[in-house]
Design a protein around this motif. Structure first.
Motif, short mmCIF file in Angstrom:
data_model
loop_
_atom_site.label_atom_id
_atom_site.label_comp_id
_atom_site.label_asym_id
_atom_site.label_seq_id
_atom_site.Cartn_x
_atom_site.Cartn_y
_atom_site.Cartn_z
N ASN A 60 0.34 4.23 -0.64
CA ASN A 60 -0.25 5.48 -0.15
C ASN A 60 -0.81 5.39 1.27
OD1 ASN A 60 0.30 6.82 -2.50
ND2 ASN A 60 -1.58 6.08 -3.47
N ASP A 61 -0.48 4.31 1.94
CA ASP A 61 -0.98 4.17 3.29
C ASP A 61 -0.15 5.03 4.25
OD1 ASP A 61 -2.45 3.42 5.36
OD2 ASP A 61 -1.79 1.34 5.45
N ALA A 62 -0.80 5.47 5.32
CA ALA A 62 -0.09 6.32 6.29
C ALA A 62 0.78 5.45 7.19
CB ALA A 62 -1.10 7.07 7.12
N ASN A 94 2.18 4.68 10.83
CA ASN A 94 1.64 5.01 12.15
C ASN A 94 2.67 5.75 13.00
OD1 ASN A 94 3.25 3.15 13.52
ND2 ASN A 94 1.68 1.56 13.41
N LYS A 95 2.17 6.36 14.07
CA LYS A 95 3.01 7.26 14.86
C LYS A 95 4.15 6.51 15.52
CE LYS A 95 -0.29 10.86 15.85
NZ LYS A 95 -1.21 11.44 16.78
N ASN A 145 0.84 -1.21 0.00
CA ASN A 145 0.00 0.00 0.00
C ASN A 145 0.87 1.24 0.00
OD1 ASN A 145 -2.75 -0.43 -0.05
ND2 ASN A 145 -2.80 -1.09 2.08
N ASP A 155 7.27 15.13 9.56
CA ASP A 155 6.33 15.74 10.49
C ASP A 155 5.17 14.79 10.69
OD1 ASP A 155 4.61 17.29 11.93
OD2 ASP A 155 5.07 19.13 10.84
N GLU A 156 4.92 14.46 11.95
CA GLU A 156 3.82 13.53 12.27
C GLU A 156 2.49 14.01 11.70
OE1 GLU A 156 2.81 12.79 16.32
OE2 GLU A 156 4.60 11.57 16.55
N ASP A 157 2.30 15.31 11.76
CA ASP A 157 1.00 15.86 11.35
C ASP A 157 0.80 15.83 9.84
OD1 ASP A 157 0.34 16.36 13.94
OD2 ASP A 157 1.26 18.35 13.93
N ASP A 158 1.89 15.65 9.11
CA ASP A 158 1.75 15.61 7.64
C ASP A 158 1.32 14.23 7.14
OD1 ASP A 158 2.28 18.21 7.20
OD2 ASP A 158 4.44 17.94 6.97
N ILE A 159 1.21 13.28 8.05
CA ILE A 159 0.80 11.91 7.70
C ILE A 159 1.61 11.38 6.50
CG2 ILE A 159 -1.18 10.40 7.39
CD1 ILE A 159 -2.96 12.48 8.41
N HIS A 196 3.31 9.02 3.76
CA HIS A 196 2.95 7.70 3.23
C HIS A 196 4.13 6.76 3.40
CE1 HIS A 196 -0.06 9.75 0.30
NE2 HIS A 196 -0.35 9.91 1.56
N LYS A 217 5.87 3.84 14.46
CA LYS A 217 6.96 3.60 13.52
C LYS A 217 7.65 4.92 13.17
CE LYS A 217 5.08 -0.44 11.17
NZ LYS A 217 3.62 -0.28 11.21
#
Lengths: 134, 458
Positions: A32-34, A36-37, A30, A68-72, A74, A39
């Motif tokens: 384009n999957d985000a 997780n925080k 995947n 940046d965590e907030d930028d999610i 991929h 990792k």
């Protein structure tokens, strides 16, 4: 570079390779999957240590410090950046190894207890730098 | 402050989501479409719940005692009185008002103690079965009767919950409360309960764990899965409910067998959540449909877009944002639909939009247009002045055009209003993280907000 730098190099590059492989697997499934925080926290820590180790000369990008965590980001973003770091680590190695009697050696500064050559350098056995012609 | 479809907690400024609260949060204007299922109390591992079930059954069987003591009138009066419990706000009534059963129906129920020897001798073990004998008795009656029998407990429970959450309570007079000690009703009792601010009617909470859309034992289920229809109806005969009820009255074994069958499958009996998210597969399917929709109004594409995105977003944002309502309004001749969410402030970002922008609710305006125009922004901007705080979201197909984006930044600069656009791409990412569970979909909204703030002048 000295002996402890070689130690640090091996530790960091080993960690980078394993994270890169793990993330590549996720990214193939995947892209384009985000991420997780959990990792991302460790990826960022690894990148920060690498930045410190590589210094300006070998850092892949001047303006990239961490995700940046907030930028999610991929998974594919993380794989992309990690591959750049791996390349730069290889570049650093290629600049500091020599071929002698058919084997590759780190050529780094030795300290007082080492059996140094006339330039004050010692040799530590290593593997062939990747993607370099023999 | 105007809130859209306020709930008790929002009204009192308690920002907790339904998933964090033990009881079903009530609306002031209508009932919650769930019912207290006595079977869930019986099944519960908690001794307290089981004891309450015993209390319900004992109280119900006390009616048999009254009948046998030739006090049928008392029994009928009692049944009628406990057949409606509007304080708990469960059911489908739009006005939170219900009606009690009539004398005839009460007599029919009591007749069961006379007609069926097993009940006469041993009493009921699950009084829900009266649905299988009496026409016109359905799930809401069962729920109301159960709630009335344990009303005293529910009042204590409500007070306890109010104290822990800080919901104000005040003195009210309740028409009747069942007294388990005397097996009689105490009338006109003064108790302290939260009230509906509009009409000052008292409100009683019910624990979520006892609620189901349908009681575990119910007529439809019995009719579909258990009752021997071949024996009841002749071939080609219309399948009438009354025939089944009559059959049951003469065949106690069938009903008993049904209860045993339901008891065997007890593991499947769980409470129904007040809101359930759509499954991942269905979310992906909805997203695919949505992405394929053309922009504009052709073939009802705008309506379809609204429908799909309402269902998607309410699931994607859950449990951080509880879905309040889809609102229609007409402004300058156009029909505009919005989604309204309650802001529970349970993540830092939502807390920020509450404290910085005053959003007690969050409005998402759906726009199935090719590009957002200045008019659309002005509309949303005007809307943000009335109780929604100053943070609003556009749900639209594409990124905002550069000039419009600049317009939203200017709005922030001059009036500290924040307008964020969620696009198809963002929805894709939200659906992706909803499936992979790596991040929460609400974080995509936060991401967009942070991107927006980065563009704003510091």
């Amino acid at each position: 570079m000295n002996k402890s730098d070689v130690d640090r190099f091996e530790k960091l590059s080993g960690q980078l390779i394993s994270v890169y492989e793990e993330m590549s697997l996720l990214s193939k499934k995947n892209p384009n999957d985000a991420v997780n925080k959990f990792k991302l926290k460790f990826v960022n820590r690894l990148i920060a240590e690498s930045n410190e180790f590589l210094l300006a000369k070998y850092r892949p990008f001047d303006d990239f410090d961490s995700f940046d965590e907030d930028d999610i980001p991929h998974t594919s973003d993380v794989v992309f950046i990690l591959s750049q770091y791996l390349q730069c680590f290889e570049k650093l190695r290629a600049d500091n190894v020599v071929l002698e009697y058919g084997s590759w050696f780190w050529q780094v500064e030795g300290d007082d207890n080492d059996n140094v050559d006339k330039n004050g350098m010692i040799k530590i056995r290593t593997v062939k730098p990747k993607k370099l012609k023999d | 402050m105007n809130l859209i479809r306020p709930r008790l907690t929002d009204f009192h400024g308690i920002h907790k989501s339904q998933s964090d609260i033990d009881f079903a949060i009530q609306f002031f204007d209508e009932d919650i479409p769930l019912y207290v299922d006595p079977f869930l109390l019986w099944k519960s591992p908690s001794q307290q719940d089981q004891a309450l079930h015993t209390a319900i059954i004992n109280s119900f069987n006390h009616l048999n005692y009254l009948v046998k003591k030739r006090r049928s009138d008392d029994a009928i009066a009692m049944l009628i009185e406990i057949s409606e419990c509007q304080e708990v706000g469960l059911g489908v009534s739009k006005t939170r008002k219900g009606v009690k059963i009539g004398q005839g129906q009460a007599e029919q129920i009591l007749q069961l103690f006379h007609d069926i020897p097993e009940y006469s001798q041993f009493g009921f073990t699950h009084f829900e079965v009266i649905q299988l004998y009496i026409s016109g008795i359905s799930k809401d009656r069962i729920s109301d009767i159960a709630s009335n029998y344990i009303k005293s407990f529910l009042i204590d429970y409500t007070i306890e919950q109010c104290e822990s959450l800080g919901i104000p309570i005040e003195g009210v007079i309740l028409e009747s409360i069942y007294n388990y000690k005397n097996n009689a009703l105490d009338f006109n009792q003064k108790v302290y309960l939260p009230v509906n601010p509009v009409n000052k009617e008292p409100i009683i909470f019910t624990p979520k764990r006892w609620l189901r859309f349908n009681p575990w034992i119910n007529f439809e289920d019995y009719f579909q899965s258990y009752c021997p229809r071949d024996e009841i109806f002749n071939p080609d005969e219309p399948q009438e409910r009354v025939k089944v009820l009559n059959y049951n009255r003469e065949h106690y074994g069938a009903v008993q067998g049904y209860i045993e069958y339901k008891t065997r499958n007890i593991e499947d009996c769980t409470n129904d959540p007040l809101f359930s998210q759509i499954p991942t597969l269905s979310a992906k399917r909805k997203l695919d449909q949505l992405i394929k929709l053309p922009t504009g109004k052709e073939d009802g594409a705008d309506l379809k877009y609204e429908e799909l995105s309402a269902s998607l977003l309410s699931s994607l944002f859950y449990p951080h944002l509880d879905f309040a309502q889809t609102q229609s309004r007409t402004e300058s001749g156009r029909h505009i639909r919005d989604l309204v969410f309650y802001n529970n402030r349970d993540v830092d970002f939502l807390d920020e939009i509450f404290s910085d922008y005053g959003n007690r609710q969050l409005v998402v305006e759906m726009k199935n247009v090719k590009a957002i125009e200045r008019d659309h922004v002005n509309q949303l901007n005007r809307y943000l002045q009335s109780g929604f705080g100053s943070f609003g979201v556009f749900l639209t197909r594409h990124e905002l055009p550069k000039a419009i984006y600049q317009n939203t930044i200017d709005l922030w600069s001059s009036q500290r209003k924040c307008i964020i656009a969620l696009t198809d791409e963002d929805l894709k990412l939200m659906a992706q993280v909803y499936e992979s569970k790596q991040r929460a979909p609400i974080e995509v909204l936060k991401k967009k907000y942070i991107e927006f703030r980065r563009s704003c002048p510091s």
